[in-house]
Design an enzyme around this catalytic site. Structure first.
Site, PDB file in Angstrom:
ATOM      1  N   SER A 244      41.659  45.068  70.520  1.00  0.00           N
ATOM      2  CA  SER A 244      40.252  45.369  70.281  1.00  0.00           C
ATOM      3  C   SER A 244      40.103  46.145  68.985  1.00  0.00           C
ATOM      4  O   SER A 244      41.081  46.487  68.336  1.00  0.00           O
ATOM      5  CB  SER A 244      39.699  46.180  71.438  1.00  0.00           C
ATOM      6  OG  SER A 244      40.276  47.458  71.427  1.00  0.00           O
ATOM      7  N   LYS A 245      38.873  46.420  68.662  1.00  0.00           N
ATOM      8  CA  LYS A 245      38.578  47.056  67.381  1.00  0.00           C
ATOM      9  C   LYS A 245      39.378  48.330  67.111  1.00  0.00           C
ATOM     10  O   LYS A 245      39.680  48.642  65.975  1.00  0.00           O
ATOM     11  CB  LYS A 245      37.086  47.364  67.290  1.00  0.00           C
ATOM     12  CG  LYS A 245      36.258  46.129  66.963  1.00  0.00           C
ATOM     13  CD  LYS A 245      34.775  46.439  66.920  1.00  0.00           C
ATOM     14  CE  LYS A 245      33.987  45.165  66.631  1.00  0.00           C
ATOM     15  NZ  LYS A 245      32.560  45.323  66.846  1.00  0.00           N
ATOM     16  N   ARG A 246      39.693  49.053  68.175  1.00  0.00           N
ATOM     17  CA  ARG A 246      40.405  50.297  67.907  1.00  0.00           C
ATOM     18  C   ARG A 246      41.840  50.073  67.450  1.00  0.00           C
ATOM     19  O   ARG A 246      42.539  50.998  67.071  1.00  0.00           O
ATOM     20  CB  ARG A 246      40.355  51.214  69.137  1.00  0.00           C
ATOM     21  CG  ARG A 246      41.140  50.700  70.297  1.00  0.00           C
ATOM     22  CD  ARG A 246      40.713  51.344  71.604  1.00  0.00           C
ATOM     23  NE  ARG A 246      41.126  50.511  72.706  1.00  0.00           N
ATOM     24  CZ  ARG A 246      42.381  50.471  73.146  1.00  0.00           C
ATOM     25  NH1 ARG A 246      43.297  51.241  72.611  1.00  0.00           N
ATOM     26  NH2 ARG A 246      42.711  49.670  74.119  1.00  0.00           N
TER      27      ARG A 246
END
Length: 527
Positions: free
Chosen positions: A292-294
């Site tokens: 995911s984006k993190r």
RNA sequence: GGCCCUAUAGUCAAGCGGUUCAAGACGCCGCCCUCUCAAGGCGGAAGCAGGAGUUCGAUUCUCCUUAGGGUCACCA
């Protein structure tokens, strides 16, 4: 029958307008499937939701869908799943198509290119779904639910409600009497339509990569098919559209594995033929969680911004979760179409490894024709010099074997545009037998020698410096090292002393050398 | 927590009961090449999660344990 055929013909030709008779037509299609198609042809679909960015997991799904279709001479379709009004983003749809185009995944049907089974945007097929949902009510496979969000919410928070925990919604409205329903309907109370799951028994299906999956029906929630706003949920629209569009292979991430039985129950309720399922292993981050984006750059455009080439991204993604029969790693899209097969898709999730992607990228960069690499470099060169420098060709030649990401270029060459004094300690290098003293000794000679050159090319500079070393009875390194450090200001440079001098040009080189010599002399004096 | 899935080196992975059995690649380390760094060449360290069972024989088949992950929305 004649009328039906006409309708079919019209539709196949793509002349069928998106209108309210769509419902009728789709209905017809569904119940006369034998008449309608070419059963043999494989049809896969990429069905993204326009969220505004293309996650690599989605891209990889699209890739595999494309490969499955292409490797068996089938069709690849794009359908936009925009049934969530809340999540609409400006330009999101556009991004999907530009991405597909950049990576070369050409689709046969879709909102932009049309096709016989359109429209290919779910929000444009809205009048199709309620009819199907109501058919399910009539056949006893679905029911109206009048529970409002507050009730569902409190149900969820009520830890004591074991009934809810077992199957999600507590099925309060499942057995409402006709009378009760009529009354609620008359009162205008909003409702959703839920699927009526069997209470006992099990449902199983065969997945092309995971094999046989079986779940107890008691685990299945009476999921919502049609929302209060009249929009279908993904769970419903997906099935209706996959069927209407004659999708033969449903390819998606394995996060859908556990809800697939519900979809199959829907197919059964309609009496439709079920598709083949190909669930893909998840792409995860270093920490083992779904990417995911993190985790950093996880969208296609992020990756491109960071200097990765679309071909390299595709090649890497193809090998992430799939392994060719042949022991090799570099594949073009066309070659992938040849080599791909579903049975070599792996089951376990794979970690997205930026280092390996970087290696692929380097391979693609090195493989490029010099001229092609040059044009890839130009924007980055312009970023540093404000313009494309005359020495761009030479620069590109030096950069090509050394660059792994295009975005690294500016930092690698900035020293050419801006001269900075090297840290004095850099002049001491054991391997080159260079010291600060030897540098101070050799620099004036280098300056003199280079200043006297009438030609400024590789050979002249090389000969001048080599002969200088001989004259001074020094090692080549004792001349090359300080010259390079002085003129570049840094220990690592793309190319050696000769190349850097060549790049800088005679005037700039001599001027930098003078400046450095003056600086070094000053440093030396106090001590 | 219920259910589902997964399990070969740090990572991607080949292997689909026994001729070679632990490929290959990235990364890491070393050497060579060399005016730095790369690129290139050569070499090296590093793995079948654990335990039962099936079998003449298990990385491979079954079960259990453990560890991870996924999923349980009027999101997709």
């Amino acid at each position: 029958m004649t009328a039906f055929c006409e309708q079919v013909v019209k539709k196949v030709k793509g002349s069928f307008p998106a209108s309210r008779s769509l419902y009728v037509c789709a209905n017809t299609i569904c119940e006369n499937k034998e008449v309608y198609m070419h059963p043999k042809s494989v049809r896969t679909r990429f069905a993204p939701s326009p969220t505004g960015y293309m996650h690599v997991g989605n891209l990889r799904t699209a890739l595999y869908e494309y490969l499955i279709a292409r490797s068996s001479d089938g069709e690849f379709i794009v359908r936009i799943e925009d049934t969530d009004q809340q999540r609409q983003t400006e330009g999101a749809e556009e991004l999907i198509f530009t991405t597909l185009e950049k990576v070369g995944l050409a689709h046969d049907e879709g909102p932009d290119v049309g096709g016989p089974y359109g429209p290919y945007v779910q929000s444009q097929r809205l009048d199709l779904y309620p009819g199907f949902a109501h058919k399910l009510i009539d056949s006893g496979h679905a029911y109206r639910c009048f529970c409002d969000k507050n009730r569902l919410e409190s149900l969820r928070h009520d830890a004591a409600s074991e009934e809810y925990a077992a199957s999600g919604y507590d099925r309060k409205c499942r057995n409402l009497s006709c009378h009760a329903v009529d009354e609620l309907l008359a009162s205008g109370k909003p409702y959703v339509i839920r699927q009526k799951m069997p209470l006992e028994g099990t449902t199983s299906f065969e997945d092309a990569v995971f094999g046989r999956i079986t779940v107890d029906n008691s685990e299945l929630e009476d999921q919502i098919l049609l929302k209060t706003d009249g929009f279908p949920t993904y769970n419903f629209a997906n099935v209706v559209d996959d069927h209407a569009m004659r999708i033969t292979h449903v390819v998606r991430g394995s996060e859908y594995l556990s809800s697939t039985p519900k979809y199959n129950l829907l197919y059964d309720a309609f009496g439709w033929e079920k598709p083949e399922y190909v669930h893909l292993p998840l792409i995860i981050g270093e920490d083992g969680r779904k990417l995911s984006k993190r985790h950093g750059a996880v969208s296609f455009s992020n990756l491109v911004e960071q200097g990765y080439l679309p071909e390299a991204i595709i090649n890497y993604l193809a090998l992430l979760g799939w392994c060719p029969k042949e022991n090799r790693e570099l594949y073009s899209l066309e070659e992938l179409c040849e080599a791909f097969s579903v049975d070599r898709i792996s089951k376990s999730p794979s970690v997205f490894d930026y280092q390996k992607l970087e290696w692929f990228n380097g391979e693609y960069i090195r493989k490029m024709a010099a001229s092609e690499f040059l044009s890839h470099c130009e924007p980055w060169l312009a970023q540093v010099f404000g313009t494309i420098p005359p020495a761009a060709t030479l620069l590109a030649e030096l950069l090509q074997p050394r660059v792994t990401r295009l975005s690294d270029i500016p930092d690698m060459i900035r020293f050419l545009a801006v001269h900075q004094q090297a840290d004095v300690s850099l002049y001491t290098n054991k391997k080159s037998k260079s010291t600060l003293d030897s540098t101070i000794k050799v620099l004036p000679a280098v300056i003199e020698k280079l200043s006297g050159l009438s030609q400024w090319d590789r050979e002249s500079i090389h000969d001048a410096l080599i002969s200088l070393a001989q004259e001074l009875e020094m090692k080549n390194g004792q001349v090359m090292w300080p010259a390079r450090i002085a003129v570049s200001g840094q220990s690592v440079t793309p190319g050696g002393a000769i190349e850097i001098l060549l790049l800088l040009g005679k005037d700039e080189s001599v001027s930098r050398l003078n400046k450095v010599y003056a600086f070094l002399s000053d440093q030396k004096e106090p001590s």
